[in-house]
Design a protein around this motif. Structure first.
Motif, PDB file in Angstrom:
ATOM      1  N   SER A  20       0.724  -1.122   0.123  1.00 14.32           N
ATOM      2  CA  SER A  20       0.043   0.117  -0.121  1.00 14.32           C
ATOM      3  C   SER A  20       0.990   1.162  -0.082  1.00 14.32           C
ATOM      4  CB  SER A  20      -0.961  -0.041   1.252  1.00 14.32           C
ATOM      5  OG  SER A  20      -1.542   1.128   1.444  1.00 14.32           O
ATOM      6  N   PHE A  21       0.608   2.159  -0.987  1.00  9.45           N
ATOM      7  CA  PHE A  21       1.630   3.335  -1.181  1.00  9.45           C
ATOM      8  C   PHE A  21       0.577   4.627  -1.459  1.00  9.45           C
ATOM      9  CE2 PHE A  21       4.642   5.707  -3.758  1.00  9.45           C
ATOM     10  CZ  PHE A  21       5.235   6.230  -2.956  1.00  9.45           C
ATOM     11  N   ASN A  22       0.333   5.376  -0.889  1.00  7.91           N
ATOM     12  CA  ASN A  22      -0.468   6.420  -0.791  1.00  7.91           C
ATOM     13  C   ASN A  22      -1.836   6.229  -1.535  1.00  7.91           C
ATOM     14  OD1 ASN A  22       0.848   8.776   0.230  1.00  7.91           O
ATOM     15  ND2 ASN A  22       1.295   9.832  -1.840  1.00  7.91           N
ATOM     16  N   GLY A  23      -2.397   5.163  -0.943  1.00 10.72           N
ATOM     17  CA  GLY A  23      -3.955   4.779  -1.492  1.00 10.72           C
ATOM     18  C   GLY A  23      -3.916   3.854  -2.651  1.00 10.72           C
ATOM     19  N   PHE A 135       6.089  13.807  -5.774  1.00 11.33           N
ATOM     20  CA  PHE A 135       5.449  12.825  -4.673  1.00 11.33           C
ATOM     21  C   PHE A 135       4.401  13.393  -3.922  1.00 11.33           C
ATOM     22  CE2 PHE A 135       5.543  10.975  -0.387  1.00 11.33           C
ATOM     23  CZ  PHE A 135       4.719   9.827  -0.543  1.00 11.33           C
ATOM     24  N   ASP A 136       3.168  12.892  -3.558  1.00  8.66           N
ATOM     25  CA  ASP A 136       2.093  13.587  -2.916  1.00  8.66           C
ATOM     26  C   ASP A 136       2.447  13.107  -1.500  1.00  8.66           C
ATOM     27  OD1 ASP A 136      -0.143  14.810  -2.101  1.00  8.66           O
ATOM     28  OD2 ASP A 136      -1.515  13.545  -3.191  1.00  8.66           O
ATOM     29  N   PHE A 137       3.192  14.019  -0.705  1.00 13.10           N
ATOM     30  CA  PHE A 137       3.418  14.120   0.757  1.00 13.10           C
ATOM     31  C   PHE A 137       2.311  14.021   1.503  1.00 13.10           C
ATOM     32  CE2 PHE A 137       6.999  15.456   3.913  1.00 13.10           C
ATOM     33  CZ  PHE A 137       6.608  14.116   4.583  1.00 13.10           C
ATOM     34  N   ARG A 138       1.727  13.001   2.163  1.00 16.64           N
ATOM     35  CA  ARG A 138       0.540  13.065   2.738  1.00 16.64           C
ATOM     36  C   ARG A 138       0.897  12.842   4.226  1.00 16.64           C
ATOM     37  NH1 ARG A 138      -3.381   9.226  -0.979  1.00 16.64           N
ATOM     38  NH2 ARG A 138      -3.127  10.392  -2.926  1.00 16.64           N
ATOM     39  N   GLU A 139       1.607  11.889   4.631  1.00 18.19           N
ATOM     40  CA  GLU A 139       1.857  11.164   6.018  1.00 18.19           C
ATOM     41  C   GLU A 139       3.129  10.862   6.315  1.00 18.19           C
ATOM     42  OE1 GLU A 139      -0.641   7.969   6.531  1.00 18.19           O
ATOM     43  OE2 GLU A 139      -0.327   7.219   4.699  1.00 18.19           O
ATOM     44  N   ARG A 224       3.190  -1.463   3.872  1.00 19.40           N
ATOM     45  CA  ARG A 224       2.950  -0.243   3.347  1.00 19.40           C
ATOM     46  C   ARG A 224       4.289   0.379   3.261  1.00 19.40           C
ATOM     47  NH1 ARG A 224      -1.852   2.558   7.320  1.00 19.40           N
ATOM     48  NH2 ARG A 224      -3.558   0.960   6.790  1.00 19.40           N
ATOM     49  N   TYR A 226       6.387   4.310   3.045  1.00 18.53           N
ATOM     50  CA  TYR A 226       6.124   5.632   3.268  1.00 18.53           C
ATOM     51  C   TYR A 226       7.479   6.500   2.727  1.00 18.53           C
ATOM     52  CZ  TYR A 226       2.601   4.005   6.293  1.00 18.53           C
ATOM     53  OH  TYR A 226       1.596   3.364   7.057  1.00 18.53           O
TER      54      TYR A 226
END
Length: 261
Positions: A20-23, A135-139, A224, A226
């Protein structure tokens, strides 16, 4: 154990498993290529007819809170004009400069001061094709036991691997290195994350500063991945990383400052 065998052993732990990687669910066979795609050459424009650009290491491209940033380290930029830091187009012909630079200001830790962010939000609006490179850095990675951390993936552009052939061919040949690592507990600075390579590198890692690091770990019953941070120093057997949590704090401050009245 050979480097290839070490790589196979790590990938064997997650073979048949989607990460799992950014959804999104990424198959194990595509994991390293996916996690290494957000690193780029750090390019500086030169006011020179022949040697139009310099390659001064690596950089990470992230999207954070609707802003687009190029992250690198300040020590890569010694002797460079900040306004000349650029992104090289996919065709190798077009250069896109940033709309400003910001530096991390934290007197309690000198390594934080080695982090720089160049904003490319406005250039990305003008050149929408650039957005897919960020990259969409969310968490940030959650705290985990060592046994739950499968591996880390470090990527960058070592200086000696790049073909800088501007005088005769007007050509730059870019070579990305992707390295599998493990978490190392010992570090000369507890504020930095230390990653140990699975085997000593057979190439000179100079130029890996500013490179990307992603971590793959078990969370609950899922595997996952990250964003783990930005390479600040490296050698043939380990890399030290500015942690994703500190980068998030840095970028949050930049975004808040931009939105302040």
């Amino acid at each position: 154990m050979s480097k290839d065998q070490s790589t196979r052993n790590i990938l064997d732990r997650i073979v048949g498993t989607s990460v799992s990687f950014n959804g999104l669910l990424i198959p194990a066979s595509a994991l390293t290529s996916t996690l290494s795609r957000y690193v780029d050459n750090l390019v500086v424009w030169n006011d020179h007819q022949t040697y139009k650009v310099s390659l001064v290491g690596s950089a990470v491209l992230v999207r954070f809170s609707a802003h687009y940033f190029l992250l690198c380290t300040n020590h890569q930029l010694r002797g460079c004009r900040m306004e000349d830091v650029s992104l090289l187009g996919r065709d190798g012909q077009q250069l896109v400069t940033s709309s400003g630079v910001r530096h991390f200001n934290d007197e309690s830790n000198p390594h934080y001061r080695d982090l720089a962010a160049f904003e490319f939000t406005e250039p990305c609006q003008e050149h929408p094709d650039l957005k897919e490179r960020f990259f969409d850095f969310r968490e940030v990675p959650p705290a985990a036991l060592n046994t739950d951390i499968i591996c880390a993936v470090v990527a960058g552009f070592p200086s000696k691997d790049q073909k800088y052939e501007l005088e005769e061919k007007n050509h730059i040949g870019r070579l990305k290195r992707i390295i599998l690592c493990e978490l190392e507990q010992a570090s000369y600075n507890p504020a930095l994350l230390c990653l140990r390579t699975n085997s000593p590198l057979d190439f000179d890692p100079d130029g890996m500063s500013g490179g990307s690091a992603f971590v793959v770990q078990v969370v609950g019953r899922e595997v996952r991945a990250y964003f783990a941070g930005v390479v600040v120093t490296g050698g043939r057997d380990r890399f030290h990383i500015i942690k994703a949590g500190d980068i998030k704090r840095f970028l949050s401050g930049l975004v808040q400052a931009r939105s302040a009245p």
